[in-house]
Write an enzyme that holds these catalytic residues in place. Structure first.
Site, PDB file in Angstrom:
ATOM      1  N   GLU A 170       0.756  -1.192  -0.030  1.00  0.00           N
ATOM      2  CA  GLU A 170       0.015   0.063   0.192  1.00  0.00           C
ATOM      3  C   GLU A 170       0.879   1.129  -0.007  1.00  0.00           C
ATOM      4  O   GLU A 170       0.726   2.162   0.878  1.00  0.00           O
ATOM      5  CB  GLU A 170      -0.909   0.053   1.281  1.00  0.00           C
ATOM      6  CG  GLU A 170      -1.940  -1.241   1.336  1.00  0.00           C
ATOM      7  CD  GLU A 170      -2.840  -1.200   2.495  1.00  0.00           C
ATOM      8  OE1 GLU A 170      -2.605  -0.470   3.605  1.00  0.00           O
ATOM      9  OE2 GLU A 170      -3.713  -1.835   2.297  1.00  0.00           O
ATOM     10  N   GLU A 353      -5.397  -8.420   1.171  1.00  0.00           N
ATOM     11  CA  GLU A 353      -6.157  -8.071   2.387  1.00  0.00           C
ATOM     12  C   GLU A 353      -7.683  -7.730   2.260  1.00  0.00           C
ATOM     13  O   GLU A 353      -8.019  -7.027   1.228  1.00  0.00           O
ATOM     14  CB  GLU A 353      -5.376  -6.770   2.928  1.00  0.00           C
ATOM     15  CG  GLU A 353      -4.124  -7.084   3.480  1.00  0.00           C
ATOM     16  CD  GLU A 353      -3.842  -5.807   4.061  1.00  0.00           C
ATOM     17  OE1 GLU A 353      -4.606  -4.639   4.602  1.00  0.00           O
ATOM     18  OE2 GLU A 353      -2.612  -5.466   4.150  1.00  0.00           O
TER      19      GLU A 353
HETATM   20  O1  IFM Z   1      -4.224  -2.695   9.389  1.00  0.00           O
HETATM   21  C1  IFM Z   1      -3.990  -2.075   7.894  1.00  0.00           C
HETATM   22  C2  IFM Z   1      -3.001  -2.889   7.312  1.00  0.00           C
HETATM   23  O2  IFM Z   1      -1.765  -2.725   7.869  1.00  0.00           O
HETATM   24  C3  IFM Z   1      -2.997  -2.263   5.855  1.00  0.00           C
HETATM   25  N1  IFM Z   1      -4.156  -2.366   5.157  1.00  0.00           N
HETATM   26  C4  IFM Z   1      -5.141  -1.932   5.988  1.00  0.00           C
HETATM   27  C5  IFM Z   1      -5.544  -2.499   7.283  1.00  0.00           C
HETATM   28  C6  IFM Z   1      -6.578  -2.118   7.927  1.00  0.00           C
HETATM   29  O3  IFM Z   1      -6.515  -0.443   8.264  1.00  0.00           O
END
Ligand code: IFM
Length: 445
Positions: A170, A353
């Protein structure tokens, strides 16, 4: 809802489809003494930066309890575990390797290998060593070179034990939240800073890809981006244009350079003083082929026109929100994936994710998190739809294996499928973990 189901006909039932759980180093590891300080250690000391004034010094004490955590992972029946390496645990300030740090991850990788769990390693999940920030951090292109040196050390040390390397997690969060609006570490602000940090991160990705190709040609090497598909607040053409502009700034700004070697056309219309400095050759380094694209998806974003920046984000008009205040919107995942698939020639896609923060309560040894199960079920259905519509999706990772340090929100927001009691460090499988496990066990052999 207390179970998760894949229909017999589901493409997700194919045993080659990879299911996993994900974490990141700073969010779970603790053991601050045995690594370099990071920008997040510094940021946690800034008054008001973290909602509960907490930090990552102890977190889930994963460095201490890693064996128990690996057993938990194995017990879920997942195919893969996605975790990140703390740069400052494996490389000393002078750039030399730290043998103890490398040994920690090597032992973890060996154990995963014994258990037949594929390791998806993220090389940068936001924990930049502070000494590099002191020299400008991601505003300094030398940080990209330092990143490639770190990746060289790691990929030589881990040899064939890694199934997949993601260079960055990210970069939008690192660049925009950290260097443009300042709500994440290192807490800086400014439009040019945001775009410069983004460019240097993408450059770091490209340089690291060259190293990975050389040192780890058998692993699947790529990058993880987060996307919030943009929706217009109304059918008014100004709002439609606002949503498009936001999409170019927040989503395409990171993907188009990777896929096409150029920034979106909005670069030309941006004031000169907001543009990043790009050197000759950078875009071809950034755009070399990747084996996979990791997609992190939580929700959509709704935009309306505003005179100042051209767009502004609107609050969702629904009560169906997670504890982060994020709208539960699985249709957005279908739209995102099918739109990207139309616009680009995509490599293999992994949903690296997806998950929901819920205000979980541990009562009589149980956490009944039906809202999280419903969230997963609706997003798995969305994934099936995207696959049926032709998107080449190879895997799915639930965020997160366990409750952890949720950055500026501290420990108040719980994303885990495993509950962590931070006083005792006891782990308890929530109903969602049991449902995920049962779903995985029920897949066709
Ligand atoms: O916890 C975070 C993660 O580190 C990166 N992506 C989003 C998640 C939730 O906010």
């Amino acid at each position: 809802m207390n179970s998760l189901n894949l229909s017999n006909m589901s493409p997700l039932n194919d045993r080659s489809f990879i299911f996993g759980v994900a974490t990141s180093s700073f969010q779970i590891e603790g053991a601050r003494d045995s690594r370099q300080d990071t920008i997040w250690d510094t940021f946690c000391n800034v008054q008001g930066a973290i909602a509960d004034s907490s930090n990552g010094d102890v977190a889930c004490e994963h460095v201490k309890h890693w064996q128990q955590d690996v057993q938990l992972i194995a017990g879920l029946g997942v195919d893969a575990y996605r975790f990140s390496i703390a740069w400052g645990r494996v490389v000393n300030q002078d750039g030399s390797p730290n043998p103890e740090g490398l040994a920690f991850y090597k032992t973890l990788l060996n154990k995963l290998g014994e258990l037949n769990i594929k390791a998806f390693v993220t090389l940068y999940h936001w924990d930049l060593p502070q000494h590099l920030e002191d020299k400008g951090g991601w505003l300094n292109r030398e940080t990209a070179v330092a990143f490639a040196d770190y990746v060289d050390i790691v990929s030589k040390a881990f040899a064939d034990s890694v199934y997949s390397y993601a260079t960055l997690n990210e970069p939008w969060c690192s660049a925009y939240l950290g260097y443009e609006v300042g709500i994440h570490a290192p807490g800086l602000q400014g439009k040019q800073r945001g775009k410069q940090a983004a460019h240097n991160l993408l450059l770091a990705h490209g340089l690291a890809m060259q190293v990975l190709r050389k040192n780890s040609p058998k692993s699947k090497n790529g990058i993880v981006l987060n996307f919030s598909p943009s929706y217009a607040a109304s059918s008014n053409e100004k709002d439609i244009a606002a949503a498009k502009l936001a999409d170019e700034h927040f989503n395409q700004w990171y993907l188009q350079p990777l896929m096409e070697g150029r920034y979106p056309d909005i670069l030309q219309t941006m004031p000169q003083e907001h543009r990043p400095q790009v050197e000759a050759g950078d875009m071809s380094i950034i755009s070399q082929p990747i084996d996979f694209l990791g997609v992190n998806y939580y929700s959509r974003a709704i935009y309306q026109h505003c005179e100042h920046d051209g767009f502004k984000v609107c609050a969702p008009h629904t009560m169906n929100l997670t504890d982060m205040g994020w709208e539960v919107y699985p249709q957005g995942l279908v739209k995102l994936l099918t739109d990207l698939n139309k616009r680009y020639t995509l490599p293999d896609i992994y949903i690296t994710e997806n998950g929901a923060a819920i205000d979980d309560k541990l009562v009589d040894g149980q956490v009944v998190d039906n809202a999280r199960i419903a969230y997963f079920q609706s997003h798995l259905s969305a994934l099936e739809q995207a696959i049926v519509k032709g998107v080449n999706i190879k895997g799915y990772f639930a965020w997160s294996l366990m409750d952890n340090f949720e950055w500026a929100e501290g420990y108040k927001k719980r994303f885990g499928i495993v509950y962590v009691d931070y006083q005792t460090q006891q782990r308890t499988l929530k109903q969602s973990a049991l449902a995920y496990r049962d779903m995985l066990l029920s897949r066709k052999k």
